[in-house]
Design a protein around this motif. Sequence first.
Motif, PDB file in Angstrom:
ATOM      1  N   THR C 493       0.911  -1.213  -0.229  1.00 50.31           N
ATOM      2  CA  THR C 493       0.017   0.015   0.022  1.00 50.31           C
ATOM      3  C   THR C 493       0.804   1.168   0.179  1.00 50.31           C
ATOM      4  OG1 THR C 493      -1.574  -1.290   1.396  1.00 50.31           O
ATOM      5  CG2 THR C 493      -2.039   1.119   1.019  1.00 50.31           C
ATOM      6  N   LEU C 494       1.962   1.254   0.877  1.00 48.88           N
ATOM      7  CA  LEU C 494       2.817   2.338   0.851  1.00 48.88           C
ATOM      8  C   LEU C 494       3.567   2.695  -0.518  1.00 48.88           C
ATOM      9  CD1 LEU C 494       4.097   4.317   3.243  1.00 48.88           C
ATOM     10  CD2 LEU C 494       6.232   2.746   2.767  1.00 48.88           C
ATOM     11  N   MET C 495       3.974   1.580  -1.171  1.00 51.01           N
ATOM     12  CA  MET C 495       4.512   1.968  -2.428  1.00 51.01           C
ATOM     13  C   MET C 495       3.546   2.043  -3.543  1.00 51.01           C
ATOM     14  SD  MET C 495       7.481   1.204  -2.357  1.00 51.01           S
ATOM     15  CE  MET C 495       7.603   1.536  -0.606  1.00 51.01           C
ATOM     16  N   GLU C 496       2.077   1.366  -3.376  1.00 49.52           N
ATOM     17  CA  GLU C 496       1.152   2.202  -4.563  1.00 49.52           C
ATOM     18  C   GLU C 496       0.972   3.533  -3.969  1.00 49.52           C
ATOM     19  OE1 GLU C 496      -2.551  -0.272  -5.075  1.00 49.52           O
ATOM     20  OE2 GLU C 496      -1.362  -1.907  -4.046  1.00 49.52           O
ATOM     21  N   TYR C 497       1.147   4.103  -3.193  1.00 50.38           N
ATOM     22  CA  TYR C 497       0.863   5.497  -2.787  1.00 50.38           C
ATOM     23  C   TYR C 497       2.159   6.194  -3.320  1.00 50.38           C
ATOM     24  CZ  TYR C 497      -0.427  10.010  -1.071  1.00 50.38           C
ATOM     25  OH  TYR C 497      -0.920  11.276  -1.027  1.00 50.38           O
ATOM     26  N   TRP C 498       3.514   6.176  -2.975  1.00 52.41           N
ATOM     27  CA  TRP C 498       4.462   6.588  -3.081  1.00 52.41           C
ATOM     28  C   TRP C 498       5.224   6.298  -4.452  1.00 52.41           C
ATOM     29  CZ3 TRP C 498       4.526  10.852  -0.763  1.00 52.41           C
ATOM     30  CH2 TRP C 498       3.905  10.973   0.706  1.00 52.41           C
ATOM     31  N   VAL C 499       5.313   5.024  -4.490  1.00 50.42           N
ATOM     32  CA  VAL C 499       6.386   4.510  -5.760  1.00 50.42           C
ATOM     33  C   VAL C 499       5.503   3.359  -6.435  1.00 50.42           C
ATOM     34  CG1 VAL C 499       8.758   4.177  -6.439  1.00 50.42           C
ATOM     35  CG2 VAL C 499       8.103   4.845  -4.226  1.00 50.42           C
ATOM     36  N   PRO C 500       4.432   3.742  -7.274  1.00 52.46           N
ATOM     37  CA  PRO C 500       3.745   2.467  -7.552  1.00 52.46           C
ATOM     38  C   PRO C 500       4.465   1.565  -8.384  1.00 52.46           C
ATOM     39  CG  PRO C 500       2.688   4.681  -8.081  1.00 52.46           C
ATOM     40  CD  PRO C 500       4.193   4.856  -7.587  1.00 52.46           C
ATOM     41  N   GLU C 501       5.565   2.004  -8.874  1.00 45.56           N
ATOM     42  CA  GLU C 501       6.276   0.815  -9.786  1.00 45.56           C
ATOM     43  C   GLU C 501       7.099  -0.154  -8.953  1.00 45.56           C
ATOM     44  OE1 GLU C 501       6.851   4.228  -9.608  1.00 45.56           O
ATOM     45  OE2 GLU C 501       6.419   5.349 -11.494  1.00 45.56           O
ATOM     46  N   VAL C 502       6.990  -0.093  -7.677  1.00 48.62           N
ATOM     47  CA  VAL C 502       7.599  -1.007  -7.042  1.00 48.62           C
ATOM     48  C   VAL C 502       6.804  -2.050  -6.341  1.00 48.62           C
ATOM     49  CG1 VAL C 502       9.194  -1.292  -4.994  1.00 48.62           C
ATOM     50  CG2 VAL C 502       9.326   0.657  -6.625  1.00 48.62           C
ATOM     51  N   GLU C 503       6.979  -3.329  -6.302  1.00 45.64           N
ATOM     52  CA  GLU C 503       6.291  -4.247  -5.701  1.00 45.64           C
ATOM     53  C   GLU C 503       6.953  -5.037  -4.641  1.00 45.64           C
ATOM     54  OE1 GLU C 503       3.376  -6.679  -8.068  1.00 45.64           O
ATOM     55  OE2 GLU C 503       4.731  -6.686  -9.512  1.00 45.64           O
ATOM     56  N   VAL C 504       6.664  -5.742  -3.520  1.00 46.90           N
ATOM     57  CA  VAL C 504       6.715  -6.077  -2.109  1.00 46.90           C
ATOM     58  C   VAL C 504       6.811  -7.516  -2.587  1.00 46.90           C
ATOM     59  CG1 VAL C 504       6.800  -5.998   0.091  1.00 46.90           C
ATOM     60  CG2 VAL C 504       6.028  -3.819  -1.323  1.00 46.90           C
ATOM     61  N   THR C 505       8.129  -8.274  -2.013  1.00 50.12           N
ATOM     62  CA  THR C 505       8.224  -9.661  -1.822  1.00 50.12           C
ATOM     63  C   THR C 505       8.767 -10.093  -0.679  1.00 50.12           C
ATOM     64  OG1 THR C 505       9.289 -11.452  -2.963  1.00 50.12           O
ATOM     65  CG2 THR C 505      10.401  -9.402  -3.028  1.00 50.12           C
ATOM     66  N   GLY C 506       8.735 -11.374  -0.061  1.00 47.81           N
ATOM     67  CA  GLY C 506       9.480 -11.871   1.065  1.00 47.81           C
ATOM     68  C   GLY C 506      10.538 -12.497   0.241  1.00 47.81           C
ATOM     69  N   VAL C 507      11.697 -12.827   1.105  1.00 46.95           N
ATOM     70  CA  VAL C 507      12.948 -13.373   0.635  1.00 46.95           C
ATOM     71  C   VAL C 507      12.689 -14.668   0.013  1.00 46.95           C
ATOM     72  CG1 VAL C 507      15.148 -14.181   1.062  1.00 46.95           C
ATOM     73  CG2 VAL C 507      14.369 -11.851   2.235  1.00 46.95           C
ATOM     74  N   HIS C 508      11.796 -15.594   0.547  1.00 45.09           N
ATOM     75  CA  HIS C 508      11.672 -16.747   0.190  1.00 45.09           C
ATOM     76  C   HIS C 508      10.728 -17.048  -1.003  1.00 45.09           C
ATOM     77  CE1 HIS C 508      13.942 -18.038   3.500  1.00 45.09           C
ATOM     78  NE2 HIS C 508      13.904 -19.314   3.185  1.00 45.09           N
ATOM     79  N   GLU C 509       9.899 -16.117  -1.339  1.00 48.27           N
ATOM     80  CA  GLU C 509       9.528 -16.209  -2.626  1.00 48.27           C
ATOM     81  C   GLU C 509      10.274 -16.177  -3.730  1.00 48.27           C
ATOM     82  OE1 GLU C 509       6.663 -13.079  -3.423  1.00 48.27           O
ATOM     83  OE2 GLU C 509       6.853 -13.254  -5.778  1.00 48.27           O
ATOM     84  N   LEU C 510      11.614 -15.011  -3.654  1.00 50.07           N
ATOM     85  CA  LEU C 510      12.687 -15.067  -4.552  1.00 50.07           C
ATOM     86  C   LEU C 510      13.395 -16.477  -4.544  1.00 50.07           C
ATOM     87  CD1 LEU C 510      14.063 -11.696  -3.560  1.00 50.07           C
ATOM     88  CD2 LEU C 510      12.764 -12.177  -5.466  1.00 50.07           C
ATOM     89  N   VAL C 511      13.458 -17.156  -3.327  1.00 52.01           N
ATOM     90  CA  VAL C 511      14.013 -18.555  -3.270  1.00 52.01           C
ATOM     91  C   VAL C 511      13.436 -19.421  -4.033  1.00 52.01           C
ATOM     92  CG1 VAL C 511      14.788 -20.518  -1.713  1.00 52.01           C
ATOM     93  CG2 VAL C 511      15.110 -18.033  -0.899  1.00 52.01           C
ATOM     94  N   GLY C 512      12.063 -19.433  -3.810  1.00 48.10           N
ATOM     95  CA  GLY C 512      10.864 -20.288  -4.602  1.00 48.10           C
ATOM     96  C   GLY C 512      11.194 -20.134  -6.084  1.00 48.10           C
TER      97      GLY C 512
END
Lengths: 333, 127, 543, 261, 179
Positions: C493-512
């Motif tokens: 939500t914070l990103m959608e307001y301030w920097v909409p181009e950035v998404e959020v992930t957990g580290v283990h999503e990247l591992v997966g």
Amino acid sequence: MSAQKSILYPLVAVLVLILIPVIGVKLGLSYFFAVVVPYAAFVIFFGGILCKIVNWARSPVPFRITTTCGQGKSFDWVKHNKFDNPFTNKQVFVRMVLEVLCFRSLFRNLKMELRDGPKLTYGSAKWLWLGALAFHWSFLIILLRHMRFFAQPVPGFVDMLQSVDGFFELGVPQLFLTDAVIVAALTYLFLRRVVVPQLRYISLPSDYFPLFLLFGLILSGIGMRYFFKVDIIKVKELAMSLVILKPTVPEGIGALFYVHLFMLCVLFAYFPFSKLTHMAGVFLSPTRNLANNSRYKRHVNPWDYPVKVHTYEEYEEEFREKMKEVGLPVEKE
Amino acid sequence: MKIYDGRKIIPGILIAAVIFSFPFWLNFGKAAVPPKPKLPKEVKNCVEPTTFMRTSHMQLLNEWRDIVVRENFRLFAAPDGKEHLMSLQNGCLKCHESKADFCDQCHNYLDVKPYCWDCHLAPKENK
Amino acid sequence: MADVPKPEELAKIDHTPPETPWMETPAVLKDGMWCYGAHPKNLEIVDMPNPREWSPRDEDWKLPDNWKEIVLDGMKDRLGKFRSFKLFMDICVRCGACADKCHYFIGSGDPKNMPVLRAELLRSVYRKNFTLGGKLFKKLAGGRDLTMDVFKEWWYYLFQCSECRRCSVFCPYGIDTAEITIIGRELINLLGCNIDWIQAPVANCYRTGNHLGIQPHAYVSMIEFFCDEIEDVTGVRVNPTFNRKGAEILFITPSGDVFADPGTYTAMGYLILFHYLESMGLDITWSTYASEGGNFGFFTSHEMAKRLNAKMYAEAERLGVKWILGGECGHMWRVVHQYMDTFNGPPDFLEEPVSPITGTKFEHAKSTKMVHICEFTADLIRHNKLKLDPSRNDNLVVTFHDSCNPARAMGFLEEPRYIIKNVCNNFYEMPSNTIREETFCCGSGAGLNAGENLELRMRGGFPRANAVKHVHEKHGVNMLACICAIDRAALPTLMEYWVPEVEVTGVHELVGNALILDGEKKRTTDLRGEPLPGMEDIEDEDL
Amino acid sequence: MMEKSRRDFLKIGGISALGLSALPALSVLAGKKQPAFKLSDKALEGKRWAMVIDMKKCWEKQKKEGCKDCLLACHSIHNVPEIDNPKREIKWIWTEPYENAFPNLEYEYTKEVLKDKPFIVMCNHCSKPPCVRVCPTKATFQRKDGVVMMDFHRCIGCRYCMAACPYGSRSFNWGDPRPYIKKENMEFPTRTKGVVEKCNFCAERLAVGLKPACVEACKAGALVFGDLGDPNSEVSKLLKSNYTIRRKNDLGTEPNIYYII
Amino acid sequence: MALHDLLAKRKDDIVKKWFELVLETYPEDSRDFFRRQKNRFANPMGYNIKEGIAGLFEAIVEHDCDHEKTAPYLDQIIRIRAVQEFSPSEALSFVMDFKKLLRNEISTESDAGLAVELDKLEEDLDKLALQAFDIYMGCRERIFELRVNELRNLMFGALERANLVSFPGEEKEVKENKI
């Protein structure tokens, strides 16, 4: 209380405190001010601080709440930041030493950065670190220098301090650097409270009072040393008589000395009841003086008590049918 | 009354108490001996009254050396009309014959180490 | 033409600062800044005092008549129980070093958001009631009576602190505003004035095992849904087990990972990792009873934190596992690392944690017997146990947000970075005064990620967003990695307001994404179902 | 007059300007009956002290007796240490061969006459002394009577003056000079480590009516001291009746030591 | 282009004054921090507002107030103010403030030719004000949208409908009616 009043009231209080010994000595109460007050102040200071520490010590530290300021200890191949995130008591000791002697946490404010071109600049916050460090160290050195009045023969470290402190050999009597530094540092610490709006907003009379008291103490001391001379042989006679517990008051020490002594006594007596207890408190701060090893070593909460929990049995009781539906194992069929 | 972490706090308090009471135990049982500077026998009056000399001789000397070196006045006419040579070696120490018996008495007592003697020659003591 | 106001005069704000100093200026509740009050049902279920219908906006908060006594007695009690509280009430010198370190202050300029002043709200009452100086000199010694206005001010500002501890890093005495906030909130809770965003999860967690109130069957079906998703992406079926007795390891993660995007993708990451390790000897089970790693009880009181936390060890004992593995979460790990063993230990029924794959002894966790999954994974990577294809994350330019609690209560800084660097090719750090121990809060921690206080969250998170924006503009960062479920809930939500181009992930999503499973099909999308550039199906290209 | 000069002095005295030492005692003194600081009745006073050295007379004496009277007199009176190491030596007055003393006057043919002739040299007490200009603490200053004085108390050993002096008249104490002083003159102080020193034109002797020690010691009468401000003084007369030279005249420092050759 | 030159010449000064006007809308005790802390990460608000203002000034002086150019700068400022405790008029007052600032700054110059240019400039500023309003509303709408999204994303609704979630006590209580 408004900022003006927060400054004014303590200022008036300190001015009154300055007048008290001046008038008192005129009235022939020099024994009271030279002997009774100092002993009383000393007792209050010690007793007060002791009570304060004991009072703190009577509350336990139930949890290990270290603030970690660097990489914690985990694997051998991960570089452990030993002093910002201590794991052993030895490392905690170093952290505390850095904290107490170098004000490391305040120093953290110091950030060197590249800004607006290649010029290296520092964040303004370094001034607080520098001012605080300059003040505290000067105060300590000045205090230790005063040991020349309290020992006979004078211990060697005092001599060493004096020669380092008077290194520039300016004037007669030699100017002590700490005298200049402490006035500058104190002025800075005072001015930032007055000038920086945020600080003016948070400052209380009890922030200004010790500042004014210290100003009184230091300026009267400097006055005696450089401008309005008093007979320091007699001062030492008095000081020595006090420490060997056979107080005698020599006649004819200047009034300024009594002002100086009284300021000191007030400061000492005020100490345990004010924020100045941070001197002792800093050693007890649980976020700093505990090792960050709470998963390695169990920390015991002395007042721990059993609490009501929602047991698995109660849980299964409520959801058993639904659990069975999705094939979750249950204890009771 | 339960004290927590007493094993650390109590020694801490003791160490602090020892440090802070340093002047008391350092001098415990001693008698305070005030200094006894030896005064000249023949001459009774110094260039200024004794009380002034006690507290301010260093400033007077400092004053004098400026006046002598920079302005070339070498004689001081004291209030009593007597003239004195404004010189440490050739003035003061002519009356106060011994640095050890006079100057050092108080200076040692108060741990004052003036740098006068780095250049100025103290009278050779009779040994 | 008399006095017709000019447009700029009409729009002009009255800037005169309040005549009265802070102690005498009551707080005015502003919309967007506060959260709804606790619902009576949610208080009752955990036997907390004064359940009633109320709203913080009401004049009357429906407190018991002796409310003042209750608060002061509570304060006295806690002064005796917490040296931290007593000490922090006494030794602050108001040097102001913390003042500009709080993200809420930086983002709003409200002076009462300076940590020193937030603490002074309590200190003033402490002085008046518990110190000699305050009793004698009252205001002169900085003392203040506890009035309803003061209590409301406490409430307003203690729920504008996310207990992130950033101020504590800079305090020369280590004064930790989080500690003061925690105890202040305990006092507030004595009168039943919690916010519902905290109280509801507490009540849910107590009863169902997790904050969201998810019942066991729903929990299982949700994870099975992930298994389907994983099968779609990888072609491999993973088979997690639940409440299985005799497993070697119990896995506990915040329920946010199971029920809210993008945490769900992190949960899929865990599942893939566990499946990968199964053949290498990993014997792990999930629990529906201990289905919550997070602990909103910690934002309520120490006691409530202990009550909710008890399930972890209880379940581990019931299932007879050897040790516990914990998912990515911030305050969960603060509680696990600094409190759990003390709360509910010693866990004698567990064994010292050892990685079944690498044999590494997690020496530093030998008492609490719980290991962070990032420690676990970093160790695997270090021993070359994982086949990874970091190019599958090439569509991402990643930066890492240190979550407050792992950073400032554990010093957990390098492990997640080590993992990210091994599973991603594009990684950039944010500026140094916004990461590691100086990291900025997401603005929604400590139970403040409600909907009604979104403005507070947006401005509180602004310093963090501002740093993200910087690396977004400079390096093209489009993915913000973190190891905290509240971050994963709040940062999007914070990103959608301030920097909409950035998404959020957990580290283990990247591992997966990067982990190469045996028998998997060619991956054309990541776990989110987003096509991977350069790895599209050939058929797609032909079309 | 006294007051004014004190104030002027304070103005120039950068360190005393700190006001830590000078002010209070003065005020105490001033508060009493007017104290008097005086010159001795016998003190020599001049407008511009100068010295004329007749080198011919000097050489004659030197040739006959190897005379070093002036050098010895000066150095023993002023407690100048005798240090063999040329890098550390201290000298107030010494001899210098012609080509060193007068490098600007040297040319092909003078050599034969003056080659290696030793000239008595010392501080030139220049009328425009560069050493005074560069001293950061005003330890070196010029008196009204032209004497370029050093206040050793104030010297911080920065050695700017040594760099500024074109005549090498100044020496620096690299260590404690006392071990190198054979017999101390108890009437005069020594210097200490870290201090620069040089000839003071015997200021302490002028104050009691004596001529400089070197002048007094010279039995050949080669050294003549006097006031150039007085047209009838011996030095004035000598300058009128003789051809004289000064060291490095072209530098514009205007030395007050004149040589007759 | 006299006005243009005049303003361009005094850019630093005017931008600073404009920035001060914006700061005045914050509590007195905090302004100093926004003004003085120069690190853009330690003081993101001060930094962004200052940068936004400088950008806007540039655009105004260049008579280049087309929406695309000014939008990012306005956004930079308004996005922050939209989540702070301002009414819409307060949040946007800074555009109007500039008009007044401009008139004060120019009143000392008595060049008659300026009047025409000033009219043009004020026109630009009016357009800017309207655009600011759009952006402000955009931000506010975004906030509300985010609120809704968050709730939806939590999947409460869906799970509840599927009877997978149980609230303590009466199930159907909707939280919002407590306000």
